[in-house]
Design an enzyme around this catalytic site. Structure first.
Site, PDB file in Angstrom:
ATOM      1  N   ASP A  98      -0.745  -6.908  -3.958  1.00  0.00           N
ATOM      2  CA  ASP A  98      -2.176  -7.135  -3.712  1.00  0.00           C
ATOM      3  C   ASP A  98      -2.719  -8.376  -4.422  1.00  0.00           C
ATOM      4  OD1 ASP A  98      -2.451  -6.321  -6.411  1.00  0.00           O
ATOM      5  OD2 ASP A  98      -2.847  -4.243  -5.846  1.00  0.00           O
ATOM      6  N   ILE A 101      -2.281   0.800 -10.990  1.00  0.00           N
ATOM      7  CA  ILE A 101      -3.344   0.017 -11.643  1.00  0.00           C
ATOM      8  C   ILE A 101      -4.358  -0.480 -10.604  1.00  0.00           C
ATOM      9  CG2 ILE A 101      -1.833  -0.686 -13.568  1.00  0.00           C
ATOM     10  CD1 ILE A 101      -2.096  -3.622 -12.427  1.00  0.00           C
ATOM     11  N   GLU A 106       1.100  10.452 -14.821  1.00  0.00           N
ATOM     12  CA  GLU A 106       2.172  11.450 -15.046  1.00  0.00           C
ATOM     13  C   GLU A 106       3.334  10.783 -15.762  1.00  0.00           C
ATOM     14  OE1 GLU A 106       2.759  12.312 -10.963  1.00  0.00           O
ATOM     15  OE2 GLU A 106       3.731  10.404 -10.602  1.00  0.00           O
ATOM     16  N   PRO A 127      -4.584   2.635  -2.031  1.00  0.00           N
ATOM     17  CA  PRO A 127      -3.764   3.808  -2.370  1.00  0.00           C
ATOM     18  C   PRO A 127      -2.433   3.399  -2.972  1.00  0.00           C
ATOM     19  CG  PRO A 127      -3.759   3.435   0.009  1.00  0.00           C
ATOM     20  CD  PRO A 127      -4.718   2.436  -0.585  1.00  0.00           C
ATOM     21  N   ASP A 128      -1.871   4.270  -3.838  1.00  0.00           N
ATOM     22  CA  ASP A 128      -0.503   3.986  -4.297  1.00  0.00           C
ATOM     23  C   ASP A 128       0.457   4.487  -3.224  1.00  0.00           C
ATOM     24  OD1 ASP A 128      -0.388   6.726  -4.655  1.00  0.00           O
ATOM     25  OD2 ASP A 128      -0.358   6.671  -6.838  1.00  0.00           O
ATOM     26  N   PHE A 129       1.729   4.590  -3.522  1.00  0.00           N
ATOM     27  CA  PHE A 129       2.699   4.948  -2.486  1.00  0.00           C
ATOM     28  C   PHE A 129       3.071   6.424  -2.509  1.00  0.00           C
ATOM     29  CE2 PHE A 129       3.053   0.459  -3.234  1.00  0.00           C
ATOM     30  CZ  PHE A 129       3.123  -0.051  -1.948  1.00  0.00           C
ATOM     31  N   ARG A 130       3.307   6.961  -3.724  1.00  0.00           N
ATOM     32  CA  ARG A 130       3.954   8.274  -3.812  1.00  0.00           C
ATOM     33  C   ARG A 130       3.073   9.404  -4.301  1.00  0.00           C
ATOM     34  NH1 ARG A 130       7.286   4.252  -4.776  1.00  0.00           N
ATOM     35  NH2 ARG A 130       9.061   4.059  -3.368  1.00  0.00           N
ATOM     36  N   THR A 158      -5.343   1.666  -7.885  1.00  0.00           N
ATOM     37  CA  THR A 158      -5.962   2.770  -7.127  1.00  0.00           C
ATOM     38  C   THR A 158      -7.477   2.803  -7.367  1.00  0.00           C
ATOM     39  OG1 THR A 158      -5.338   4.300  -8.892  1.00  0.00           O
ATOM     40  CG2 THR A 158      -3.932   4.288  -6.949  1.00  0.00           C
ATOM     41  N   HIS A 162       8.086  -7.780  -6.203  1.00  0.00           N
ATOM     42  CA  HIS A 162       8.242  -7.393  -4.807  1.00  0.00           C
ATOM     43  C   HIS A 162       7.580  -8.398  -3.879  1.00  0.00           C
ATOM     44  CE1 HIS A 162       9.118  -2.973  -6.121  1.00  0.00           C
ATOM     45  NE2 HIS A 162      10.086  -3.818  -6.412  1.00  0.00           N
ATOM     46  N   GLY A 189       0.838   2.652 -14.278  1.00  0.00           N
ATOM     47  CA  GLY A 189       0.602   2.878 -12.850  1.00  0.00           C
ATOM     48  C   GLY A 189       1.837   2.767 -11.979  1.00  0.00           C
ATOM     49  N   CYS A 242      -5.419   4.987 -16.065  1.00  0.00           N
ATOM     50  CA  CYS A 242      -5.146   3.824 -16.931  1.00  0.00           C
ATOM     51  C   CYS A 242      -6.421   3.042 -17.280  1.00  0.00           C
ATOM     52  CB  CYS A 242      -4.070   2.928 -16.335  1.00  0.00           C
ATOM     53  SG  CYS A 242      -4.433   2.300 -14.707  1.00  0.00           S
ATOM     54  N   ASN A 282       3.261  -5.000  -7.465  1.00  0.00           N
ATOM     55  CA  ASN A 282       2.181  -4.985  -6.474  1.00  0.00           C
ATOM     56  C   ASN A 282       2.133  -6.256  -5.634  1.00  0.00           C
ATOM     57  OD1 ASN A 282       1.640  -2.568  -7.606  1.00  0.00           O
ATOM     58  ND2 ASN A 282      -0.099  -3.257  -8.832  1.00  0.00           N
TER      59      ASN A 282
HETATM   60  P1  OAD Z   1       4.039   4.775  -6.817  1.00  0.00           P
HETATM   61  O1  OAD Z   1       3.075   5.246  -5.796  1.00  0.00           O
HETATM   62  O2  OAD Z   1       5.463   5.167  -6.632  1.00  0.00           O
HETATM   63  O3  OAD Z   1       3.602   5.277  -8.259  1.00  0.00           O
HETATM   64  C1  OAD Z   1       2.287   5.123  -8.718  1.00  0.00           C
HETATM   65  C2  OAD Z   1       2.134   5.846 -10.048  1.00  0.00           C
HETATM   66  O4  OAD Z   1       0.855   5.520 -10.592  1.00  0.00           O
HETATM   67  C3  OAD Z   1       2.187   7.349  -9.943  1.00  0.00           C
HETATM   68  O5  OAD Z   1       2.969   7.858 -11.015  1.00  0.00           O
HETATM   69  C4  OAD Z   1       0.727   7.807 -10.084  1.00  0.00           C
HETATM   70  O6  OAD Z   1       0.582   9.061 -10.687  1.00  0.00           O
HETATM   71  C5  OAD Z   1       0.189   6.724 -10.981  1.00  0.00           C
HETATM   72  N1  OAD Z   1      -1.243   6.446 -10.842  1.00  0.00           N
HETATM   73  C6  OAD Z   1      -1.981   6.352  -9.717  1.00  0.00           C
HETATM   74  N2  OAD Z   1      -3.264   6.006  -9.992  1.00  0.00           N
HETATM   75  C7  OAD Z   1      -3.344   5.900 -11.346  1.00  0.00           C
HETATM   76  C8  OAD Z   1      -4.388   5.573 -12.262  1.00  0.00           C
HETATM   77  N3  OAD Z   1      -5.623   5.287 -11.857  1.00  0.00           N
HETATM   78  N4  OAD Z   1      -4.100   5.563 -13.584  1.00  0.00           N
HETATM   79  C9  OAD Z   1      -2.856   5.858 -14.032  1.00  0.00           C
HETATM   80  N5  OAD Z   1      -1.829   6.157 -13.212  1.00  0.00           N
HETATM   81  C10 OAD Z   1      -2.049   6.172 -11.888  1.00  0.00           C
HETATM   82  O7  OAD Z   1       3.882   3.189  -6.905  1.00  0.00           O
HETATM   83  P2  OAD Z   1       4.911   2.127  -7.509  1.00  0.00           P
HETATM   84  O8  OAD Z   1       5.640   2.688  -8.665  1.00  0.00           O
HETATM   85  O9  OAD Z   1       4.158   0.870  -7.709  1.00  0.00           O
HETATM   86  O10 OAD Z   1       7.603  -1.342  -2.729  1.00  0.00           O
HETATM   87  O11 OAD Z   1       5.899   1.937  -6.302  1.00  0.00           O
HETATM   88  C11 OAD Z   1       6.970   1.018  -6.396  1.00  0.00           C
HETATM   89  C12 OAD Z   1       7.305   0.390  -5.073  1.00  0.00           C
HETATM   90  O12 OAD Z   1       7.498   1.405  -4.096  1.00  0.00           O
HETATM   91  C13 OAD Z   1       6.199  -0.451  -4.488  1.00  0.00           C
HETATM   92  O13 OAD Z   1       6.183  -1.763  -5.007  1.00  0.00           O
HETATM   93  C14 OAD Z   1       6.508  -0.446  -3.023  1.00  0.00           C
HETATM   94  C15 OAD Z   1       6.936   0.968  -2.841  1.00  0.00           C
HETATM   95  O14 OAD Z   1       7.869   1.179  -1.840  1.00  0.00           O
HETATM   96  C16 OAD Z   1       7.443  -2.265  -1.753  1.00  0.00           C
HETATM   97  O15 OAD Z   1       6.435  -2.421  -1.144  1.00  0.00           O
HETATM   98  C17 OAD Z   1       8.639  -3.099  -1.507  1.00  0.00           C
END
Ligand code: OAD
Length: 343
Positions: free
Chosen positions: A110, A27, A226, A34-37, A29, A127, A199, A246, A108
Site C-alpha cells: 500500500d 499496521i 495475536e 483489510p489484512d489477509f488472514r 487495518t 513484496h 501487524g 498496534c 505491504n
Molecule cells: P496477515 O493478514 O497474514 O496478518 C496480519 C496480522 O496482523 C494478524 O496477526 C492480525 O491479527 C494482525 N493485526 C491486524 N490488525 C491489527 C492491528 N490494528 N494491530 C495489531 N495487529 C493487527 O498479513 P501479513 O502477515 O502482512 O502477500 O501477510 C503476509 C503476506 O501474505 C502479504 O504480504 C500478502 C499475503 O499473501 C502478497 O501479497 C504477496
C-alpha cells in the site's frame, strides 16, 4: 504490558539507539485496508465472488498467467492513494526524524510508509509495490498512467507482445526484489537496540524468518493482536510481546517517550500534504518528499553561506586564530548536518 512498554521506552531513549521494523498488513487495518488472514475481516475470507481454487491464487503467478481477471478485479481497489497512513506509519517516520530508524522491512504493497514520509533508503518493500508495471513475458515496462487507463477498459496487455502486464507486486512463485536480499545480508549481521515486529502473522516466507535471524543482542518486540510464529515457537527470554492494537500500543509508547506532540505534528503535517492536489499518485509522494529534502538542503546552504560570510569578516578584521577555528568548526557542523538530510 505497561512494564514492557516502560522497558521498551528506556531502550529507545538510550544512547545511540537503533530501531529496525518488520511489518505487515495489520499496521494498515486502522487505515481501512483489510489484512489477509484475520478470520471474517481478512481479504482471504472475502474472495468468494472471484471463484478461486484457493484464496492465495489471487496473488499466484501461475494462476495469473491463465486467469488474470481475479487479480484485476481487486487491483484498482488496492492501488495506493485512497488511504491515509496510520499512527503506526507515522511512528516509523518519527523514528527517522529522531535519527534512530535503521530500516523498515514491509510486506505491504500500500506504500503507506512512503506516504507517511519515510525515506525510500530506509524502506524495503519485500513484496514489491505498484510503482512499476511490466509485461510478464517480454519484461517491457508500461508506465503506470497508461496501465491505469487500460485497466478501465479491461485487462491491460503489453503494447509490444500483447501478453498480460502486472505491477511489480511479488506474487507467490516469484522471487523477492534484489534489494531485500542485499540489505538483509548486511542487516542480519548488525546489532540493533530493538526490532519491532508489527501487524503480521509471519506466515509468508522468506520474510517470516527475518525476526528469527535477527542478532541475539537485539531485543525483539511484537506489537500484534495475536502471538505469531517465532514468538510462539522459539521465544527468546528478552522478547517483549505486546498483544493489542498496534496504534493503541504506539499511543502509550509515545506518551512514555515524551514524543506525543512530535507525533501529532507529523500526523497533522502529513494530512495537509496529502490533502494537497495530486499527492495521491505514488510518483507524486516521492516528488513531495524530494521537494522537502531540497528545502532542507536550501536552508542548510543558506546557513553555510552566512557562516562563510562571518568567517570572511573575521579574517579581514584579523581576529585571533582561535575564533577563526571556532567558525570553521561551526561550518563543518553544518556540512555534516547537510549530509544527514540526504537520507
Ligand atoms: P496477515 O493478514 O497474514 O496478518 C496480519 C496480522 O496482523 C494478524 O496477526 C492480525 O491479527 C494482525 N493485526 C491486524 N490488525 C491489527 C492491528 N490494528 N494491530 C495489531 N495487529 C493487527 O498479513 P501479513 O502477515 O502482512 O502477500 O501477510 C503476509 C503476506 O501474505 C502479504 O504480504 C500478502 C499475503 O499473501 C502478497 O501479497 C504477496
Amino acid at each position: 504490558m505497561d512494564a514492557k512498554l516502560k522497558e521498551l521506552a528506556t531502550l529507545i531513549k538510550g544512547r545511540d539507539a537503533k530501531v529496525i521494523f518488520f511489518v505487515g498488513a495489520g499496521i494498515s487495518t486502522n487505515c481501512g485496508i483489510p489484512d489477509f488472514r484475520s478470520p471474517k475481516t481478512g481479504l482471504y475470507s472475502n474472495l468468494q465472488k472471484l471463484n478461486l481454487p484457493f484464496p492465495e491464487a489471487v496473488f499466484d503467478i501461475n494462476y495469473f498467467k491463465k486467469n488474470p481477471k481475479a487479480f484485476y478485479t481487486l487491483a484498482e481497489e488496492m492501488y495506493p492513494g485512497k488511504y491515509l497512513p496510520s499512527k503506526f506509519h507515522y511512528f516509523i517516520r518519527l523514528c527517522q526524524e529522531k535519527n534512530i530508524l535503521k530500516r523498515c522491512y514491509t510486506q505491504n504493497i500500500d506504500a503507506l510508509e512512503r506516504v507517511a514520509g519515510v525515506h525510500e533508503d530506509f524502506i524495503v518493500e519485500a513484496h514489491g509495490s505498484f510503482a512499476k508495471v511490466h509485461c510478464i513475458k517480454c519484461g517491457t515496462e508500461m508506465d503506470s498512467v497508461t496501465w491505469k487507463k487500460l485497466m478501465k477498459k479491461g485487462i491491460p496487455r503489453c503494447q509490444k507482445c500483447d501478453s498480460y502486464v502486472k505491477p511489480d507486486i511479488v506474487f507467490f512463485g516469484e522471487p523477492l526484489p534484489a534489494k531485500f536480499f542485499e540489505l538483509w545480508e548486511k542487516d542480519r549481521k548488525d546489532d540493533f537496540t530493538v526490532a519491532i515486529v508489527a501487524g503480521t502473522s509471519l506466515e509468508v516466507y522468506p520474510f517470516a524468518v527475518l525476526p528469527a535471524e535477527i542478532s541475539s543482542r537485539t531485543t525483539r518486540v511484537l506489537m500484534n493482536r495475536e502471538i505469531c510464529a517465532d514468538f510462539e515457537d522459539c521465544p527468546r527470554k528478552s522478547d517483549l510481546v505486546m498483544l493489542a492494537d498496534c496504534d493503541h500500543t504506539i499511543t502509550k509508547l509515545v506518551d512514555l517517550l515524551g514524543w506525543h506532540d512530535d507525533l501529532e505534528k507529523l500526523i497533522q503535517e502529513g494530512k495537509k500534504l496529502i490533502e494537497s492536489p495530486g499527492t495521491f499518485a505514488l510518483e507524486d509522494t516521492t516528488i513531495k518528499n524530494e521537494e522537502k529534502k531540497v528545502t532542507k538542503a536550501e536552508k542548510t546552504s543558506k546557513a553555510l553561506a552566512k557562516k562563510v560570510a562571518e568567517a570572511e569578516k573575521v579574517v579581514s578584521s584579523r581576529k585571533t586564530d582561535n575564533s577563526v577555528d571556532d567558525l570553521i568548526k561551526g561550518i563543518e557542523k553544518i556540512e555534516i548536518k547537510g549530509e544527514d538530510t540526504k537520507r
